[in-house]
Design an enzyme around this catalytic site. Structure first.
Site, PDB file in Angstrom:
ATOM      1  N   ASP A 102      13.909 -52.141 -35.791  1.00 30.83           N
ATOM      2  CA  ASP A 102      14.888 -53.172 -36.131  1.00 30.83           C
ATOM      3  C   ASP A 102      16.058 -52.483 -36.835  1.00 30.83           C
ATOM      4  OD1 ASP A 102      16.283 -55.312 -37.637  1.00 30.83           O
ATOM      5  OD2 ASP A 102      14.656 -56.561 -36.887  1.00 30.83           O
ATOM      6  N   ILE A 103      17.256 -52.813 -36.389  1.00 30.78           N
ATOM      7  CA  ILE A 103      18.459 -52.136 -36.876  1.00 30.78           C
ATOM      8  C   ILE A 103      18.731 -52.465 -38.351  1.00 30.78           C
ATOM      9  CG2 ILE A 103      20.211 -53.852 -36.212  1.00 30.78           C
ATOM     10  CD1 ILE A 103      20.439 -50.147 -35.388  1.00 30.78           C
ATOM     11  N   GLU A 133      17.436 -65.595 -33.955  1.00 30.70           N
ATOM     12  CA  GLU A 133      18.706 -64.890 -33.794  1.00 30.70           C
ATOM     13  C   GLU A 133      18.887 -64.367 -32.367  1.00 30.70           C
ATOM     14  OE1 GLU A 133      20.449 -60.759 -35.480  1.00 30.70           O
ATOM     15  OE2 GLU A 133      19.337 -61.952 -36.953  1.00 30.70           O
ATOM     16  N   HIS A 157      10.217 -61.555 -29.216  1.00 31.09           N
ATOM     17  CA  HIS A 157       9.899 -60.289 -29.883  1.00 31.09           C
ATOM     18  C   HIS A 157       8.964 -60.534 -31.045  1.00 31.09           C
ATOM     19  CE1 HIS A 157      13.683 -61.900 -31.517  1.00 31.09           C
ATOM     20  NE2 HIS A 157      13.289 -61.465 -32.694  1.00 31.09           N
ATOM     21  N   HIS A 178       7.896 -58.986 -34.712  1.00 29.47           N
ATOM     22  CA  HIS A 178       8.268 -58.078 -35.801  1.00 29.47           C
ATOM     23  C   HIS A 178       6.994 -57.443 -36.357  1.00 29.47           C
ATOM     24  CE1 HIS A 178      12.445 -59.676 -36.641  1.00 29.47           C
ATOM     25  NE2 HIS A 178      11.950 -60.733 -36.034  1.00 29.47           N
TER      26      HIS A 178
END
Ligand code: AMP
Length: 132
Positions: free
Chosen positions: A29-30, A88, A93, A95
């Site tokens: 994750d960025i 978002e 996905h 996490h």
């Protein structure tokens, strides 16, 4: 228009890849909650995770497990937490977040911004531990 995550899978947008197989992709994750925060996605683009078929969600979870095992070896932590939000980015996905306390999985907390070199280092250390 493909999702940003489909464009990552296609190599059109860079990512810090940690693992991949023919149907799944995992990358950092960025804006991580903690160092080693990974996103695990199906390559097939579906917005809502519970719209995946039974076998797709089962396979995605098994792939996420393999990533979590590698993550825990690479980043010392009490446990790897697993969460699904998807508010978002409209591409399902999971996490995976290395946790020391339950606060590490609080998505309202300010996110980290590790330097690119550090992100690369973390991604490589997880990739090195990943077993397919
Ligand atoms: P959510 O859809 O609410 O689960 O949040 C999407 C997550 O994707 C956030 O934690 C973002 O930091 C992350 N994210 C968005 N764009 C990228 C990207 N290009 N590379 C890696 N992570 C991203």
């Amino acid at each position: 228009m493909p999702s940003i995550f489909s464009r990552i899978v296609a190599g059109e947008i860079p990512s810090y890849k940690v693992a991949e197989d023919d149907r799944h992709y995992a990358f950092l994750d960025i804006n991580p909650l903690a160092e080693g925060h990974v996103l695990v996605i199906p390559k097939r683009e579906v917005d809502y995770i519970f719209d995946l078929s039974d076998s797709e969600i089962a396979d995605l979870t098994v792939f996420a497990k393999k990533v979590a095992l590698a993550l825990r070896e690479a980043i010392p932590c009490r446990k790897v937490g697993m969460a699904v939000l998807g508010l978002e980015v409209p591409h399902a996905h999971i996490h995976l977040v290395p946790m020391q306390t339950e606060g590490d999985l609080d998505f309202r907390r300010p996110k980290l911004s590790p330097a690119p070199e550090r992100m690369q280092q973390i991604a490589q250390s997880i990739a090195d531990k990943f077993r397919s």
